[in-house]
Enzyme design. Structure first.
Site, PDB file in Angstrom:
ATOM      1  N   SER A 145       0.762  -1.155  -0.052  1.00 16.50           N
ATOM      2  CA  SER A 145       0.132  -0.014  -0.120  1.00 16.50           C
ATOM      3  C   SER A 145       1.080   1.269   0.072  1.00 16.50           C
ATOM      4  O   SER A 145       1.944   1.181   0.535  1.00 16.50           O
ATOM      5  CB  SER A 145      -0.768  -0.043   1.303  1.00 16.50           C
ATOM      6  OG  SER A 145      -1.408   1.262   1.470  1.00 16.50           O
ATOM      7  N   TYR A 158      -1.376  -0.903  10.536  1.00 22.71           N
ATOM      8  CA  TYR A 158      -1.466  -1.135   9.173  1.00 22.71           C
ATOM      9  C   TYR A 158      -0.307  -0.498   8.397  1.00 22.71           C
ATOM     10  O   TYR A 158       0.281  -1.319   7.614  1.00 22.71           O
ATOM     11  CB  TYR A 158      -2.752  -0.377   8.627  1.00 22.71           C
ATOM     12  CG  TYR A 158      -3.090  -0.711   7.044  1.00 22.71           C
ATOM     13  CD1 TYR A 158      -3.675  -2.073   6.746  1.00 22.71           C
ATOM     14  CD2 TYR A 158      -2.861   0.069   6.271  1.00 22.71           C
ATOM     15  CE1 TYR A 158      -4.032  -2.244   5.364  1.00 22.71           C
ATOM     16  CE2 TYR A 158      -2.697  -0.023   4.863  1.00 22.71           C
ATOM     17  CZ  TYR A 158      -3.594  -1.290   4.574  1.00 22.71           C
ATOM     18  OH  TYR A 158      -3.694  -1.535   3.047  1.00 22.71           O
TER      19      TYR A 158
HETATM   20  P1  NAD Z   1     -10.943  -6.688   1.711  1.00 21.92           P
HETATM   21  O1  NAD Z   1     -11.439  -6.705   3.130  1.00 21.92           O
HETATM   22  O2  NAD Z   1     -12.365  -6.486   0.732  1.00 21.92           O
HETATM   23  O3  NAD Z   1     -10.402  -8.039   1.489  1.00 21.92           O
HETATM   24  C1  NAD Z   1      -9.310  -8.477   2.198  1.00 21.92           C
HETATM   25  C2  NAD Z   1      -9.407 -10.066   2.234  1.00 21.92           C
HETATM   26  O4  NAD Z   1      -8.751 -10.782   2.892  1.00 21.92           O
HETATM   27  C3  NAD Z   1     -10.803 -10.439   2.420  1.00 21.92           C
HETATM   28  O5  NAD Z   1     -11.395 -11.746   1.752  1.00 21.92           O
HETATM   29  C4  NAD Z   1     -10.585 -11.320   3.691  1.00 21.92           C
HETATM   30  O6  NAD Z   1     -11.514 -12.367   4.030  1.00 21.92           O
HETATM   31  C5  NAD Z   1      -8.956 -11.930   3.517  1.00 21.92           C
HETATM   32  N1  NAD Z   1      -8.780 -12.300   4.651  1.00 21.92           N
HETATM   33  C6  NAD Z   1      -8.350 -11.470   5.792  1.00 21.92           C
HETATM   34  N2  NAD Z   1      -7.766 -12.192   6.853  1.00 21.92           N
HETATM   35  C7  NAD Z   1      -7.511 -13.308   6.314  1.00 21.92           C
HETATM   36  C8  NAD Z   1      -6.705 -14.539   6.773  1.00 21.92           C
HETATM   37  N3  NAD Z   1      -6.285 -14.625   8.141  1.00 21.92           N
HETATM   38  N4  NAD Z   1      -6.493 -15.448   5.803  1.00 21.92           N
HETATM   39  C9  NAD Z   1      -6.900 -15.577   4.757  1.00 21.92           C
HETATM   40  N5  NAD Z   1      -7.687 -14.481   4.178  1.00 21.92           N
HETATM   41  C10 NAD Z   1      -7.859 -13.248   5.008  1.00 21.92           C
HETATM   42  O7  NAD Z   1     -10.062  -5.656   1.475  1.00 21.92           O
HETATM   43  P2  NAD Z   1      -9.456  -5.003  -0.237  1.00 21.92           P
HETATM   44  O8  NAD Z   1      -9.587  -3.608  -0.258  1.00 21.92           O
HETATM   45  O9  NAD Z   1      -9.789  -5.760  -1.302  1.00 21.92           O
HETATM   46  O10 NAD Z   1      -7.700  -5.283   0.214  1.00 21.92           O
HETATM   47  C11 NAD Z   1      -7.281  -6.143  -0.305  1.00 21.92           C
HETATM   48  C12 NAD Z   1      -5.552  -5.999   0.077  1.00 21.92           C
HETATM   49  O11 NAD Z   1      -5.345  -4.840  -0.740  1.00 21.92           O
HETATM   50  C13 NAD Z   1      -5.351  -5.909   1.414  1.00 21.92           C
HETATM   51  O12 NAD Z   1      -3.807  -6.539   1.614  1.00 21.92           O
HETATM   52  C14 NAD Z   1      -5.087  -4.471   1.548  1.00 21.92           C
HETATM   53  O13 NAD Z   1      -4.255  -3.935   2.562  1.00 21.92           O
HETATM   54  C15 NAD Z   1      -4.597  -3.932   0.121  1.00 21.92           C
HETATM   55  N6  NAD Z   1      -4.796  -2.632  -0.348  1.00 21.92           N
HETATM   56  C16 NAD Z   1      -6.181  -2.180  -0.424  1.00 21.92           C
HETATM   57  C17 NAD Z   1      -6.455  -0.675  -0.793  1.00 21.92           C
HETATM   58  C18 NAD Z   1      -7.727  -0.461  -1.138  1.00 21.92           C
HETATM   59  O14 NAD Z   1      -7.991   0.925  -1.062  1.00 21.92           O
HETATM   60  N7  NAD Z   1      -8.888  -1.120  -1.010  1.00 21.92           N
HETATM   61  C19 NAD Z   1      -5.550   0.088  -0.811  1.00 21.92           C
HETATM   62  C20 NAD Z   1      -3.984  -0.391  -0.682  1.00 21.92           C
HETATM   63  C21 NAD Z   1      -3.894  -1.787  -0.515  1.00 21.92           C
END
Ligand code: NAD
Length: 254
Positions: A145, A158
């Protein structure tokens, strides 16, 4: 000198694992890799949450299956690699927490760091062991991120976990290049998802969007080029990199 080879994003004949594929970016990444030709394994803690996504990929003519995985549990991770390596591993599972640093409790810290950092370590190490044993190399893409590169208020654990993930990416890239394993970090800016829609509709959310040089949030599809670049032979000479996709957010004016 190596012979010049055409660069391409075609993933036909490749296998891919996407962690946290039941929702959000993980669900999207699985579809993108399947559309590029990879046979994709979607992993998450609950199998039932993955069924719809697997069916959607099959409906689009792709190849997908679902497996149960808790990235914080070493035994659960080991099971995923019991049948051999994946060519592409996307370490996407992640959790966040919005809380002032002074109030963060030990259990909250543990949850964020265990999932985002230890979980990514367990998956990447198991993936690399399987790739090394099969002597066929591969690509590991860690979803970090921009908060691993700069800070914002209320997301200290985070930010720390994502900074650690970026440094882990580089350390692994250094050690595993000799096995033909590439390890890169994809660093998204703020991507619009159902989970953050309410915040970005608020006054604070709108003010944040104004600070992004492109004056908009990212959409899932904005990450496709970077994901395919890091996953495919088009990125064959890339390892240890941090690829930022953020509409210019990190270079916003001070
Ligand atoms: P989200 O909450 O929709 O997805 C996260 C996923 O990880 C979910 O499916 C959840 O069930 C799974 N998860 C959590 N703990 C787990 C575990 N112990 N074992 C297996 N699966 C697990 O969030 P998102 O926005 O889709 O984020 C996905 C990734 O992208 C994350 O790493 C997040 O930090 C990163 N990210 C997101 C954004 C954003 O703006 N959405 C920006 C930068 C980085």
């Amino acid at each position: 000198m190596r012979e010049d080879k055409p660069m391409h994003f075609d993933l036909s004949g490749r296998t891919a694992l996407v962690t946290g594929a039941s929702s959000g970016l993980g669900e999207h990444f699985a579809r993108v890799l399947a559309k590029a030709g990879a046979e994709v394994t979607l992993a998450a803690r609950r199998l039932d949450a993955l069924k719809e996504n697997v069916d959607a990929i099959a409906g689009e003519g792709g190849k997908a299956k679902a497996v149960e995985l808790d990235v914080t549990d070493e035994a659960s991770v080991a099971k995923i690699f019991a049948n051999g390596p994946f060519d592409i591993v996307v370490n996407n599972a992640g959790v966040t927490l919005t809380h002032p640093a002074i109030k963060v409790e030990e259990a909250e810290w543990d949850k964020v760091v265990d999932t985002n950092l230890k979980g990514a370590f367990l998956v990447a190490q198991a993936a690399a062991k399987a790739m090394k044993e099969a002597e066929r190399g591969g690509s590991i893409v860690n979803i970090a991120s921009i908060l691993g590169l700069r800070v914002a208020g209320g997301v200290m654990p985070y930010s720390v976990s994502k900074a650690g993930l970026i440094q882990m990416t580089k350390a692994m890239a250094l050690e595993w290049a000799r096995y033909g394993i590439r390890v890169n970090a994809l660093c998204p800016g703020y991507i619009e998802t159902p989970l953050n829609a309410d915040f970005f509709a608020s006054e604070a959310g709108k003010a944040l969007i104004k600070r992004i040089p492109q004056r908009r949030l990212g959409q899932n599809a904005d990450l496709d080029g970077a994901l395919l670049l890091l996953s495919s032979d088009a990125g064959a000479y890339m390892t240890g990199s941090e690829l930022v996709v953020d509409g210019g957010h990190l270079v916003s004016s001070l």
